[in-house]
Design a protein around this motif. Structure first.
Motif, PDB file in Angstrom:
ATOM      1  N   LEU A  22      -8.920  10.872 -33.429  1.00 45.74           N
ATOM      2  CA  LEU A  22      -8.076  11.237 -32.290  1.00 45.74           C
ATOM      3  C   LEU A  22      -7.385  10.010 -31.705  1.00 45.74           C
ATOM      4  N   ILE A  23      -6.203  10.246 -31.151  1.00 49.10           N
ATOM      5  CA  ILE A  23      -5.500   9.258 -30.339  1.00 49.10           C
ATOM      6  C   ILE A  23      -5.135   9.946 -29.036  1.00 49.10           C
ATOM      7  N   ASP A  24      -5.662   9.451 -27.935  1.00 52.54           N
ATOM      8  CA  ASP A  24      -5.505  10.114 -26.641  1.00 52.54           C
ATOM      9  C   ASP A  24      -5.907  11.586 -26.729  1.00 52.54           C
ATOM     10  N   ARG A  25      -6.949  11.831 -27.507  1.00 51.87           N
ATOM     11  CA  ARG A  25      -7.552  13.160 -27.704  1.00 51.87           C
ATOM     12  C   ARG A  25      -6.695  14.098 -28.562  1.00 51.87           C
ATOM     13  N   TRP A  26      -5.602  13.606 -29.141  1.00 51.89           N
ATOM     14  CA  TRP A  26      -4.809  14.411 -30.065  1.00 51.89           C
ATOM     15  C   TRP A  26      -5.111  13.976 -31.485  1.00 51.89           C
ATOM     16  N   TYR A  27      -5.100  14.923 -32.408  1.00 57.08           N
ATOM     17  CA  TYR A  27      -5.431  14.670 -33.805  1.00 57.08           C
ATOM     18  C   TYR A  27      -4.498  13.609 -34.386  1.00 57.08           C
ATOM     19  N   ALA A  28      -5.071  12.587 -34.989  1.00 58.48           N
ATOM     20  CA  ALA A  28      -4.303  11.442 -35.478  1.00 58.48           C
ATOM     21  C   ALA A  28      -3.681  11.746 -36.839  1.00 58.48           C
ATOM     22  N   TRP A  29      -2.360  11.631 -36.895  1.00 62.48           N
ATOM     23  CA  TRP A  29      -1.625  11.706 -38.174  1.00 62.48           C
ATOM     24  C   TRP A  29      -0.666  10.528 -38.211  1.00 62.48           C
ATOM     25  N   SER A  30       0.095  10.406 -39.279  1.00 58.17           N
ATOM     26  CA  SER A  30       0.845   9.168 -39.500  1.00 58.17           C
ATOM     27  C   SER A  30       1.789   8.847 -38.352  1.00 58.17           C
ATOM     28  N   HIS A  31       2.401   9.839 -37.715  1.00 61.24           N
ATOM     29  CA  HIS A  31       3.354   9.573 -36.637  1.00 61.24           C
ATOM     30  C   HIS A  31       2.668   9.213 -35.324  1.00 61.24           C
ATOM     31  N   LEU A  32       1.343   9.314 -35.258  1.00 59.05           N
ATOM     32  CA  LEU A  32       0.625   8.794 -34.093  1.00 59.05           C
ATOM     33  C   LEU A  32       0.052   7.413 -34.363  1.00 59.05           C
ATOM     34  N   LEU A  33       0.082   6.981 -35.617  1.00 57.24           N
ATOM     35  CA  LEU A  33      -0.404   5.648 -35.949  1.00 57.24           C
ATOM     36  C   LEU A  33       0.689   4.602 -35.760  1.00 57.24           C
ATOM     37  N   SER A  34       1.906   4.920 -36.179  1.00 55.31           N
ATOM     38  CA  SER A  34       3.015   3.990 -36.030  1.00 55.31           C
ATOM     39  C   SER A  34       3.437   3.936 -34.558  1.00 55.31           C
ATOM     40  N   PRO A  35       3.525   2.754 -33.938  1.00 52.66           N
ATOM     41  CA  PRO A  35       3.767   2.684 -32.493  1.00 52.66           C
ATOM     42  C   PRO A  35       5.029   3.391 -32.022  1.00 52.66           C
ATOM     43  N   ALA A  36       6.142   3.234 -32.722  1.00 52.18           N
ATOM     44  CA  ALA A  36       7.396   3.832 -32.247  1.00 52.18           C
ATOM     45  C   ALA A  36       7.351   5.347 -32.315  1.00 52.18           C
ATOM     46  N   PRO A 173     -19.919  20.503 -35.029  1.00 54.51           N
ATOM     47  CA  PRO A 173     -20.326  21.332 -36.163  1.00 54.51           C
ATOM     48  C   PRO A 173     -19.263  22.376 -36.470  1.00 54.51           C
ATOM     49  N   LEU A 174     -19.024  22.629 -37.741  1.00 60.09           N
ATOM     50  CA  LEU A 174     -18.022  23.612 -38.149  1.00 60.09           C
ATOM     51  C   LEU A 174     -18.722  24.923 -38.488  1.00 60.09           C
ATOM     52  N   ARG A 175     -18.223  25.985 -37.893  1.00 57.41           N
ATOM     53  CA  ARG A 175     -18.818  27.295 -38.137  1.00 57.41           C
ATOM     54  C   ARG A 175     -17.855  28.245 -38.856  1.00 57.41           C
ATOM     55  N   ALA A 176     -16.590  27.837 -38.975  1.00 52.83           N
ATOM     56  CA  ALA A 176     -15.584  28.623 -39.685  1.00 52.83           C
ATOM     57  C   ALA A 176     -14.484  27.670 -40.114  1.00 52.83           C
ATOM     58  N   ASP A 177     -13.662  28.097 -41.075  1.00 50.27           N
ATOM     59  CA  ASP A 177     -12.608  27.226 -41.566  1.00 50.27           C
ATOM     60  C   ASP A 177     -11.505  27.010 -40.541  1.00 50.27           C
ATOM     61  N   ARG A 178     -11.326  27.936 -39.643  1.00 51.42           N
ATOM     62  CA  ARG A 178     -10.186  27.880 -38.739  1.00 51.42           C
ATOM     63  C   ARG A 178     -10.469  26.983 -37.526  1.00 51.42           C
ATOM     64  N   ARG A 179      -9.661  25.963 -37.382  1.00 52.96           N
ATOM     65  CA  ARG A 179      -9.702  25.077 -36.223  1.00 52.96           C
ATOM     66  C   ARG A 179      -8.364  25.167 -35.505  1.00 52.96           C
ATOM     67  N   PRO A 180      -8.288  24.816 -34.212  1.00 57.37           N
ATOM     68  CA  PRO A 180      -6.994  24.834 -33.522  1.00 57.37           C
ATOM     69  C   PRO A 180      -5.980  23.934 -34.220  1.00 57.37           C
ATOM     70  N   PHE A 181      -4.731  24.366 -34.224  1.00 58.21           N
ATOM     71  CA  PHE A 181      -3.656  23.625 -34.883  1.00 58.21           C
ATOM     72  C   PHE A 181      -3.509  22.231 -34.276  1.00 58.21           C
ATOM     73  N   VAL A 182      -3.409  21.232 -35.140  1.00 59.48           N
ATOM     74  CA  VAL A 182      -3.514  19.844 -34.677  1.00 59.48           C
ATOM     75  C   VAL A 182      -2.305  19.365 -33.879  1.00 59.48           C
ATOM     76  N   LEU A 183      -1.117  19.928 -34.105  1.00 58.97           N
ATOM     77  CA  LEU A 183       0.072  19.434 -33.415  1.00 58.97           C
ATOM     78  C   LEU A 183       0.262  20.059 -32.044  1.00 58.97           C
ATOM     79  N   SER A 184      -0.577  21.032 -31.693  1.00 64.25           N
ATOM     80  CA  SER A 184      -0.368  21.718 -30.416  1.00 64.25           C
ATOM     81  C   SER A 184      -1.575  21.678 -29.486  1.00 64.25           C
ATOM     82  N   THR A 185      -2.751  21.271 -29.989  1.00 60.05           N
ATOM     83  CA  THR A 185      -3.973  21.390 -29.185  1.00 60.05           C
ATOM     84  C   THR A 185      -4.790  20.110 -29.215  1.00 60.05           C
TER      85      THR A 185
END
Length: 536
Positions: A22-36, A173-185
């Motif tokens: 996480l970055i600021d509690r949002w799921y980290a992907w490439s556009h959250l790693l690059s500063p700009a 712990p994971l109890r099902a495959d479905r997790r909240p969508f990373v770009l919105s939650t």
């Protein structure tokens, strides 16, 4: 003589535990790693979504769970979490104040350059560059006299803009495959979630993840992560005594070369000399999960990892961090354009603690224990944006060739005639066919000034091949076998793509037409789903 002290009990990370970076509690992907790009996403995605949630929490919850609205800017949270969201907004504004200033400076710089006189040198404008960007940009004209700028991305990674103080790892712990969508939650506090305040490059993460195969005393893990007593106590339930875990059977040596499909765009290629993994995305394991190939099916050592492009379902930091201690080298497409929309995967992964990352430009090669790897041009799928950090990977080994084409779209069939002359015939083709992709703004909206309107975004979609484009690619490359993959239909990929399998969906029907057309021409073809072994 005193009795010997008992050895500390060994533990291993439970197989049903997910560890989300996480970055600021949002799921980290490439556009959250690059500063700009992080600055743009925080200012123009995260804060607006959270502010909208405060106005109508129930609308967000209902919309997030409406299939037709999946992937939209709606926070998927149980109950009313307004107080927590309001607190996160405040924390984000304080922690990311530097990045928010950088975001505003990008807009100001673009306004400045819009008025530039192409008859005059840009040197005179450097004193007017907004303070947060001073020293981090080069002002340039294109060949039609339009003024723009080039980010010195490597310097941004060495600045305070890249401070890791917002990074953490959330275990649950994971109890099902479905997790909240990373770009919105965002991932807020929960009773079953423990957040470790550690940066992604912390070596203690490698110690923690290594316990899945090499159990350790829990005290060693907590010490390696430099955890205080309270955090260590909260982490302990995510581990299980090693003697309570079923021992993994010894992995049989690889004889004949083989390909193992692990779902979505993840393929393991191995022979007697070594192995490589393409676009790693490991399916989770939990009680009641359907059959799948997962981490336990991978070798202890992964010689090379190949990343096709930086989208969140192909460069999956969550999986890469789990595997970091087992990876020899990561190979990524080269990007040094310095444009907002084209951040460097190499710089992102190096900043996240990966010790050996190499990049290849188009038609450049490198040798691996498995065979020779060549970077093949990757066309389309990025909404017509100028993006160089994308490649298809050609593997040559034992007189056979395999092309992992990912989401390549055959926008110009003539291009692949040139590719065929450059690299030769391909025996096995893996290609994505998400031919009804998301609108341009779904991923890239925060980077624009101003954001394109809905009509433009809907026309310029992130499309892969349809059946005609796929057939043209297969014919141009002369393949004998074709596998449709990277459709996002496995249930464990939903949190990254929000796509689900529907046999009536346009991409599925296009894939079935392509498979039928291939078989009619004597080409072995199949639409992959789940996980399976494939002949090389």
């Amino acid at each position: 003589m005193s009795a010997p002290h008992p050895s500390p009990r060994l533990v291993s990370l439970r197989p049903d535990v997910v560890a989300e970076p996480l970055i600021d509690r949002w799921y980290a992907w490439s556009h959250l790693l690059s500063p700009a790009t992080a600055a743009r996403n925080i200012a123009r995605r995260h804060l607006p979504i959270m502010t909208s949630y405060l106005k109508a929490p129930a609308v967000h919850r209902r919309s997030a769970r409406t299939p037709a609205l999946a992937g939209g800017p709606f926070m998927d949270l149980d109950g009313d979490r307004s107080a927590d969201v309001e607190e996160l907004i405040g924390t984000t504004r304080r922690r990311a104040a530097r990045l928010l200033a950088l975001d505003a400076a990008v807009d100001a710089l673009q306004d400045l350059l819009a008025d530039a006189d192409p008859r005059m040198p840009l040197e005179q404008l450097y004193p007017q560059v907004p303070e947060p960007l001073k020293g981090y940009v080069e002002l340039v004209y294109d060949l039609r006299g339009n003024a723009s700028f080039r980010l010195i991305e490597a310097l941004l990674y060495r600045s305070d803009y890249a401070a890791p103080d917002g990074q953490s790892l959330a275990l649950s712990p994971l109890r099902a495959d479905r997790r909240p969508f990373v770009l919105s939650t965002p991932r807020l506090d929960a009773d079953d979630r423990t957040v470790l305040p550690v940066a992604f490059d912390h070596p203690g993460l490698d110690v923690m993840f290594s316990t899945t195969r090499s159990p350790r005393p829990f005290g060693e893990i907590a010490e390696a992560l430099e955890l205080g007593p309270d955090t260590a106590a909260a982490l302990a339930p995510f581990f299980t005594p090693a003697d309570a875990s079923a021992a993994a059977p010894p992995r049989e040596p690889v004889g004949a070369p083989r390909l193992r499909y692990l779902g979505h765009a993840c393929v393991l290629a191995e022979n007697a000399h070594g192995c490589l993994l393409v676009d790693p995305l490991l399916p989770p394991e939990f009680p009641g999960a359907g059959p799948r190939l997962a981490d336990g099916d991978l070798p202890d050592r992964i010689d090379h990892v190949l990343i096709t492009h930086g989208h969140q379902d192909h460069l999956v930091l969550e999986t890469l961090l789990r595997l970091r201690h087992r990876i020899g080298t990561i190979v990524v497409p080269r990007s040094d354009a310095g444009s907002l929309q084209d951040p460097s995967p190499r710089l992102a992964l190096e900043a996240a603690g990966f010790p050996r990352v190499i990049e290849l430009g188009e038609l450049q090669e490198t040798e691996t224990p498995v065979g020779r790897i060549t970077a093949v041009p990757f066309f389309g799928e990025h909404g017509d944006l100028a993006i160089s950090a994308k490649t298809a990977w050609l593997l040559e080994a034992g007189g056979r060739t395999v092309l992992f084409a990912a989401d390549t779209a055959t926008v110009d069939p003539d291009a692949y005639a040139h590719v065929r002359r450059a690299v030769g015939r391909v025996d096995v083709l893996f290609l994505g066919m998400e031919c009804e992709g998301a609108p341009l703004t779904w991923l890239y909206g925060p980077l624009f000034t101003p954001e394109p309107d809905r009509e433009v975004a809907a026309r310029r979609r992130l499309n892969g091949n349809d059946d005609r484009g796929a057939a043209a690619l297969a014919e141009a490359m002369g393949c004998g076998r074709a596998y449709v993959y990277a459709m996002g239909h496995e249930p464990w990929v939903w949190y990254l793509t929000t796509t689900t399998f529907d046999e009536a969906a346009v991409p599925v029907r296009a894939a079935e037409r392509f498979v039928a057309a291939c078989r009619a021409r004597g080409i072995e073809a199949r639409r992959l789903h789940g996980s399976c072994d494939l002949p090389w």
